[in-house]
Scaffold this active site. Structure first.
Site, PDB file in Angstrom:
ATOM      1  N   SER A 134      -2.239  18.600  21.686  1.00  0.00           N
ATOM      2  CA  SER A 134      -2.405  18.589  23.138  1.00  0.00           C
ATOM      3  C   SER A 134      -2.225  20.019  23.663  1.00  0.00           C
ATOM      4  CB  SER A 134      -1.411  17.613  23.773  1.00  0.00           C
ATOM      5  OG  SER A 134      -1.668  17.435  25.143  1.00  0.00           O
ATOM      6  N   ARG A 192       3.517  10.289  36.626  1.00  0.00           N
ATOM      7  CA  ARG A 192       3.565   9.854  35.231  1.00  0.00           C
ATOM      8  C   ARG A 192       2.645   8.662  34.996  1.00  0.00           C
ATOM      9  NH1 ARG A 192       4.758  12.156  30.391  1.00  0.00           N
ATOM     10  NH2 ARG A 192       5.521  10.629  28.896  1.00  0.00           N
ATOM     11  N   ASP A 226     -10.071   9.635  22.472  1.00  0.00           N
ATOM     12  CA  ASP A 226      -9.327  10.487  23.403  1.00  0.00           C
ATOM     13  C   ASP A 226     -10.184  10.770  24.643  1.00  0.00           C
ATOM     14  OD1 ASP A 226      -7.791  12.424  24.688  1.00  0.00           O
ATOM     15  OD2 ASP A 226      -7.391  13.570  22.868  1.00  0.00           O
ATOM     16  N   HIS A 258      -5.399   9.818  23.346  1.00  0.00           N
ATOM     17  CA  HIS A 258      -4.791  11.129  23.200  1.00  0.00           C
ATOM     18  C   HIS A 258      -3.463  11.078  22.445  1.00  0.00           C
ATOM     19  CE1 HIS A 258      -4.226  15.337  24.076  1.00  0.00           C
ATOM     20  NE2 HIS A 258      -3.071  15.107  24.670  1.00  0.00           N
ATOM     21  N   ASP A 259      -2.738   9.983  22.568  1.00  0.00           N
ATOM     22  CA  ASP A 259      -1.422   9.873  21.915  1.00  0.00           C
ATOM     23  C   ASP A 259      -1.513   9.567  20.427  1.00  0.00           C
ATOM     24  OD1 ASP A 259       0.096  10.540  24.077  1.00  0.00           O
ATOM     25  OD2 ASP A 259       0.790   8.514  24.537  1.00  0.00           O
TER      26      ASP A 259
END
Length: 467
Positions: free
Chosen positions: A186, A255, A404, A447-448
């Site tokens: 990232s 968040r 992603d 993405h994680d």
């Protein structure tokens, strides 16, 4: 005679989600805010301090600074086995448990003896970036010039500024002349490119996981929305909230927006579908669907775990990340001007000595782009290729993930293509630039993935580091 107030057709909805926010505000006002990041002290991390100023890409400077770091493994006798591990936006230096801090780190199962980042072979260093809040100098730190907290007097920083601060730790504290590798995911994937660009001869290998060579409009737009909801929280107070009620509501909402970009639609379809948390109850405007309760929990868990100002500054640094030659040239000139002013000198821009950021065998490098029109796609690609040219002779591994949406796989493909073009222009065949892309079948975590699909990430990384 007055008419009685008519009875409403329906009862008013209840809003327990808003009541929870009000209760937290009341609790924080009564008991005082005790954010988790404020508890990071030298009994949990190591601290490197630099008393020399650092000049920044966008015209600011820090008269002095500190970098929090942690290490695993043993530095060998010739100091050739060090790997600098760089973090994402909100991560601390605590990638793995240590004697000082035995809590599990964010990459606990990736690092260690015999693991993918093998500490029997490598000496791993991980830092909290400047601008952060886990021990490194950031907006919550004290400005030594006046003894007051920086808050939003903290200067705008870039990803390249972060790695120049790391470099002082590597060189001045560890006396390492050449890193075996720089690697990160990232924003860490951005940092490893920046480090190898700034200190090309001091890096052997580069590993960029779910990173990019410059931010794209979608990711900038999403981070913009996150910053806006945070900055419009009245408790943010233009950044001067320290010692008072923090903007926890804005942080929670920021968040939640961020979490949407970290995972993938297919994963959420599998985990949550369109199920409601409690179908026996009437629908509500507060979190009601399972996916809503998941996002609500993610925001609740994080809203007091990270300094809001650090979030603003570091997310902006990600937006500004651009490895093109024109961007890096402009940044170099800006730092020179700032240093000249700091030393009491006045140097007109027209007379400023140009320190080239491109040392490759091209013609006269691009100067700062002062055109009023946007570059064409072809011009932008050429500009980015020339900015990446310093890395084209390196051993580089780029890993992307098809699912992603924040750092989409086309960005990693673009980076690989431009690096290989640069390698061929230097007489190579481009085989030094390796590319791995995980399909949706291999990982639907979005993405994680780098945190959740360790086997698919770890195998290519460990092979690359050894060969």
């Amino acid at each position: 005679m007055s008419t009685p107030y008519p009875r409403p057709s329906n009862p008013q909805l209840s809003f327990p989600c808003l009541e929870k926010l009000e209760q937290r505000s009341q609790s924080l006002e009564e008991n005082g805010p005790e954010p988790a990041y404020a508890k990071i002290t030298e009994d949990k991390v190591d601290i490197f301090r630099s008393t020399d100023p650092i000049f920044l890409d966008y015209g600011g400077y820090l008269p002095q600074f500190q970098v929090a770091y942690e290490t695993w493994g043993t530095l060998n006798s010739n100091r050739s086995n060090a790997i600098l591990l760089q973090t994402g936006l909100s991560a601390s230096s605590h990638a793995h448990s240590t004697a000082k801090n035995p809590a599990k780190g964010w990459w606990e199962n990736f690092i260690g003896p015999g693991k993918y980042l093998d500490t029997d072979k490598y000496f791993v260093i991980c830092t909290n970036v400047i601008g952060g809040c886990f021990g490194s100098t950031g907006p919550s730190s004290t400005d030594p010039s006046d003894g007051q907290v920086y808050a939003t007097r903290f200067p705008i920083i870039s990803v390249n500024d972060m790695v120049r601060a790391q470099h002082r730790l590597v060189k001045e504290h560890f006396n390492i002349d050449r890193l075996h590798a720089v690697m990160g995911s990232s924003m860490g994937g951005m940092q490893c490119l920046a480090y190898a660009h700034e200190f090309t001869d001091e890096v052997a290998k580069v590993v960029s996981i779910s990173g990019c060579a410059r931010s794209h409009p979608y990711s900038i737009a999403m981070r913009h929305c996150q910053r806006q909801v945070l900055m419009t929280d009245p408790n943010w107070n233009k950044g001067f909230y320290y010692g008072s009620l923090p903007p926890h509501t804005g942080m929670k909402l920021a968040r939640e927006i961020a979490t949407i970009t970290y995972r993938s639609g297919p994963e959420w379809e599998s985990r949550f579908g369109v199920e409601r948390a409690d179908p026996s109850k009437q629908p509500a405007l507060c979190p009601d669907f399972l996916i809503e309760t998941y996002l609500d929990h993610a925001g609740e868990k994080w809203c007091l775990e990270y300094d809001p100002n650090s979030f603003l500054y570091i997310s902006k640094a990600m937006d500004l990340f651009d490895m093109s030659l024109s961007a890096r040239t402009k940044a170099a000139r800006s730092r020179q001007q700032t240093e000249a002013r700091y030393n009491g000198e006045y140097v007109p821009d027209s007379e400023l000595e140009y320190k080239p950021v491109d040392q490759c065998s091209f013609d006269e490098p691009m100067r700062e782009n002062k055109r009023t029109r946007r570059m064409t796609p072809e011009e932008a690609a050429e500009d980015l290729k020339r900015g990446l040219a310093k890395l084209a002779a390196k051993e580089v591994l780029v890993i992307g993930v098809e699912s992603d949406i924040l750092f989409p796989a086309w960005q990693q493909r673009e980076m690989v293509d431009l690096l290989r073009q640069g390698a061929r222009e230097r007489g190579g065949d481009g085989s030094n630039i390796r590319h791995v892309e995980l399909s949706k079948e291999d990982s639907f975590y979005g993405h994680d993935t780098f945190l959740l699909a360790l086997d698919h990430i770890g195998g290519p990384v460990s092979d690359f580091l050894e060969n």
